[in-house]
Design an enzyme around this catalytic site. Sequence first.
Site, PDB file in Angstrom:
ATOM      1  N   GLU A 437       0.844  -1.203   0.000  1.00 12.78           N
ATOM      2  CA  GLU A 437       0.000   0.000   0.000  1.00 12.78           C
ATOM      3  C   GLU A 437       0.879   1.252   0.000  1.00 12.78           C
ATOM      4  O   GLU A 437       1.742   1.391   0.874  1.00 12.78           O
ATOM      5  CB  GLU A 437      -0.902  -0.019   1.235  1.00 12.78           C
ATOM      6  CG  GLU A 437      -1.920  -1.154   1.171  1.00 12.78           C
ATOM      7  CD  GLU A 437      -2.366  -1.651   2.536  1.00 12.78           C
ATOM      8  OE1 GLU A 437      -2.158  -0.948   3.536  1.00 12.78           O
ATOM      9  OE2 GLU A 437      -2.907  -2.773   2.600  1.00 12.78           O
ATOM     10  N   LEU A 480      -5.779  -1.996  -1.302  1.00 12.96           N
ATOM     11  CA  LEU A 480      -5.687  -2.038   0.155  1.00 12.96           C
ATOM     12  C   LEU A 480      -6.218  -3.398   0.629  1.00 12.96           C
ATOM     13  O   LEU A 480      -7.392  -3.536   0.977  1.00 12.96           O
ATOM     14  CB  LEU A 480      -6.526  -0.870   0.716  1.00 12.96           C
ATOM     15  CG  LEU A 480      -6.171  -0.318   2.092  1.00 12.96           C
ATOM     16  CD1 LEU A 480      -6.994   0.944   2.367  1.00 12.96           C
ATOM     17  CD2 LEU A 480      -6.343  -1.299   3.198  1.00 12.96           C
ATOM     18  N   GLU A 482      -4.406  -6.737   2.572  1.00 10.13           N
ATOM     19  CA  GLU A 482      -3.163  -7.346   3.063  1.00 10.13           C
ATOM     20  C   GLU A 482      -3.046  -8.824   2.697  1.00 10.13           C
ATOM     21  O   GLU A 482      -1.953  -9.309   2.404  1.00 10.13           O
ATOM     22  CB  GLU A 482      -3.037  -7.162   4.584  1.00 10.13           C
ATOM     23  CG  GLU A 482      -2.712  -5.734   5.020  1.00 10.13           C
ATOM     24  CD  GLU A 482      -3.903  -4.796   4.987  1.00 10.13           C
ATOM     25  OE1 GLU A 482      -5.043  -5.271   4.769  1.00 10.13           O
ATOM     26  OE2 GLU A 482      -3.720  -3.578   5.161  1.00 10.13           O
ATOM     27  N   ASP A 507       0.044  -3.549  12.953  1.00  5.65           N
ATOM     28  CA  ASP A 507      -1.325  -3.652  13.465  1.00  5.65           C
ATOM     29  C   ASP A 507      -2.312  -4.112  12.387  1.00  5.65           C
ATOM     30  O   ASP A 507      -3.429  -4.508  12.703  1.00  5.65           O
ATOM     31  CB  ASP A 507      -1.766  -2.284  13.995  1.00  5.65           C
ATOM     32  CG  ASP A 507      -0.693  -1.679  14.886  1.00  5.65           C
ATOM     33  OD1 ASP A 507      -0.849  -1.696  16.106  1.00  5.65           O
ATOM     34  OD2 ASP A 507       0.327  -1.209  14.348  1.00  5.65           O
ATOM     35  N   ILE A 509      -1.491  -6.409   9.968  1.00  5.10           N
ATOM     36  CA  ILE A 509      -0.974  -7.612   9.304  1.00  5.10           C
ATOM     37  C   ILE A 509      -1.985  -8.758   9.370  1.00  5.10           C
ATOM     38  O   ILE A 509      -1.920  -9.721   8.631  1.00  5.10           O
ATOM     39  CB  ILE A 509       0.371  -8.045   9.945  1.00  5.10           C
ATOM     40  CG1 ILE A 509       1.144  -8.962   8.992  1.00  5.10           C
ATOM     41  CG2 ILE A 509       0.179  -8.689  11.308  1.00  5.10           C
ATOM     42  CD1 ILE A 509       2.587  -9.202   9.397  1.00  5.10           C
ATOM     43  N   HIS A 552      -1.534   1.717  15.922  1.00  2.00           N
ATOM     44  CA  HIS A 552      -0.323   2.077  15.170  1.00  2.00           C
ATOM     45  C   HIS A 552       0.928   1.841  15.998  1.00  2.00           C
ATOM     46  O   HIS A 552       1.971   2.412  15.710  1.00  2.00           O
ATOM     47  CB  HIS A 552      -0.367   3.556  14.732  1.00  2.00           C
ATOM     48  CG  HIS A 552      -1.453   3.851  13.761  1.00  2.00           C
ATOM     49  ND1 HIS A 552      -2.735   4.136  14.151  1.00  2.00           N
ATOM     50  CD2 HIS A 552      -1.459   3.873  12.406  1.00  2.00           C
ATOM     51  CE1 HIS A 552      -3.485   4.336  13.083  1.00  2.00           C
ATOM     52  NE2 HIS A 552      -2.732   4.188  12.013  1.00  2.00           N
TER      53      HIS A 552
END
Length: 752
Positions: A437, A480, A482, A507, A509, A552
Amino acid sequence: MATTKTDPKLALANATKKARVHDTLSREQLIQAYRLMYMSRRIDDREILLKRQQKIYFQMSGAGHEAVGVAAGLALRPGYDWFYPYYRDRALCLALGVEPYQMFLQGVGAADDPSSGGRQMPSHWSYPSLHIVTQSSPTGSQILQAIGCAEGGRYFARHPKAAEVPKNPLLASAARTGAPPSAASVDYRQFKNVSFQNDELTYVSLGDGTSSEGEFWEAMNAAALGKLPVIFCVEDNGYAISVPVEVQTAGGSISRLVSGFPNFHFEEVDGTDPMASHAAFQRAARYCRQGLGPAFVHAHVIRPYSHSLSDDERLYRPESERERDAQSDPVTRTQMYLLREGILDDKGINQLEKEVDAELQTAVDRALGALPAAPESVMNFMYSPDIDVTSSIFETAPVADGASDGKKVAPKTMADLITATLRDEMKRDERIVIFGEDVADCSREEYLRQKLVKGKGGVFKLTFGLQCEFGDDRVFNSPLAEAAIVGRATGMATRGLKPVVEIQFFDYIWPAMMQIRDELSTIRWRSNNGFSSPVVIRVAIGGYLTGGAIYHSQCGESIFTHIPGLRVVFPSNALDASGLLRTAIRCDDPVLFLEHKRLYRESYGRAVYPGPEYMIPFGKARIVQPGTDLTVITYGAVVPRALQAAQKLEREQGTKIELLDLRTLNPFDWETITASVAKTNRVLVAYEDTLSWGYGAEIAARIADQLFDELDAPIRRVAAKDTFVAYQPILEDAILPQPNDLYLAMKELVSY
Ligand SMILES: Cc1ncc(C[n+]2csc(CCOP(=O)(O)OP(=O)(O)O)c2C)c(N)n1
Ligand SMILES: [Mg+2]
């Protein structure tokens, strides 16, 4: 977009009339198709018997799916196209060239089972020479890899030089002289044969229920975006175990739901009709081979047996419904067709079936006599047998401080050196692609060309400039998604590419967890070294950010060190980040490369770029400072904090603390820990992640277990509180381990 519909009710029932329409198969091929379908059903029946006799341990049938499987197998090209089948694709595999004996070998869990060496259940196909890629059990997780596989093929077609194995005079001379090869000569490419075809395609199949998985939709999007040559085959038998299609798929038709995807060719076909199915696959394949985009084949099939031998469908399907299904059994209907068309008579059918039955009997007898896999083999192929990432070939010296003109070069940040390392490795190895991303400079390249924008290169800017330098087929933004990032990378790496992908924040993953845990890390082991996917996943991790808060700032590395097959790296300074990243890229194992956000631009640990060959082997801790009174084992952002605490204690009371920075968490450096504990007899394990069940628990347990006699004090841990990282800086400070927490624990331990 092209759409072809074959009304399932018309096919075969009106076979005589329709014969010319579906006439893509010759008489010989029709007989061959029937032989394969019959064989597939008989293998299932035989396996069911073997399971009841407890001679095999699981059974999954392909019954009812034979026609569509054989049709795909005859329309596509084994060893040329690529295949990501699912467990009902027995007939497909037979049509591609898998032998019944090989299937029975998997059933009995034989050492010689070519798919997995006794590691996987039957019907988990893996046959490298046919390009049938190892299959796992999670429904749908193969689909994203099929996308990556197709992308890999296209990349090599556009970059044929990248497919070549670099000439290695050093390696050749090492082989001649027996001397250990030098670092510069070794990387994963020596062990990865690449093959590709300009008009190849990738086949991937799934059930109707599996189309509910998010990864299916991520894959459809990626295929449409990239106009990739992928055939999606949904084998719709109307059920996912006991859940009927109308409860699974809104409106009851997956064809209707996907019809809006651009660039696709669509087919909806009676998948119990081999001729209609074959024609559909031929059209789909032609579309893909012409480079027009992906194809979607929705094949209506039946499931005449229960979901598996562990399921009894009479609990949720009435007799009437099951009888209705039986009317369209593909094996009987195809047999009837051959008789009706005069392609085979009764005698011919009997003869064919007798031959198949005899062949299967021989195959079963041989498989039952095969040796089971040996218990000593269980750890084989967890990691690459070809490149040992802990080996000294990865130990190279940094080049001098770069001060060729006499001027001292300013040390650079960890962020700078990661970028420099990526750049140099991309120059060295054309198989490296970077995506994730926001990692590109700018997806709308015309803005860059017209110099309207400078480019972004990642939210932390670590990939800045790489798209401009290497082009947008080597550095590009992904949707976007993962799971798609990791799944696509896994498929690409299977083909021989080296994807170095980015997960923007640790955070986030978790959507990729299935791909990491059940796919990436298991591929080599479960295929008994038939396939491997040495991907590098770079992830920004960690707290101490003042304001990063719960989503984060988290750590969680122990969840990944708990996964066998995955290397986990966590550097604490710029020089190590450069050396370890280069090793990660050149090695032959999948690597999770954790980059602490707080350390990206810290003044601690800056370094001059150590040059394009600098590497550090995995599993070698760094002794940050030697000492005799206490061993502190740590890594990542706790390293500078522990150093601060140790220096304070030394100033105050002359205590000499030995500080170990593990640098890599799997493997970790047990040898250095052992030597240090033998010297200091006291241990503190410190880490930023939450205390309980964390990485330090394993280290502490190992020391207690194996070095108990060396200890003069209990093993202590300092870590984050068992909560989440909070936004308010006062709370964040209270939650994460601080230098003072480390100082107090050190002080207490040395005086214990
Ligand atoms: C991610 C995941 N969830 C659940 C399961 C258990 N499971 C195995 S097969 C299956 C049903 C699949 O149905 P469908 O996709 O329609 O394929 P079919 O078996 O009908 O051919 C389920 C729920 C699994 N293997 N993986
Ligand atoms: Mg189904």
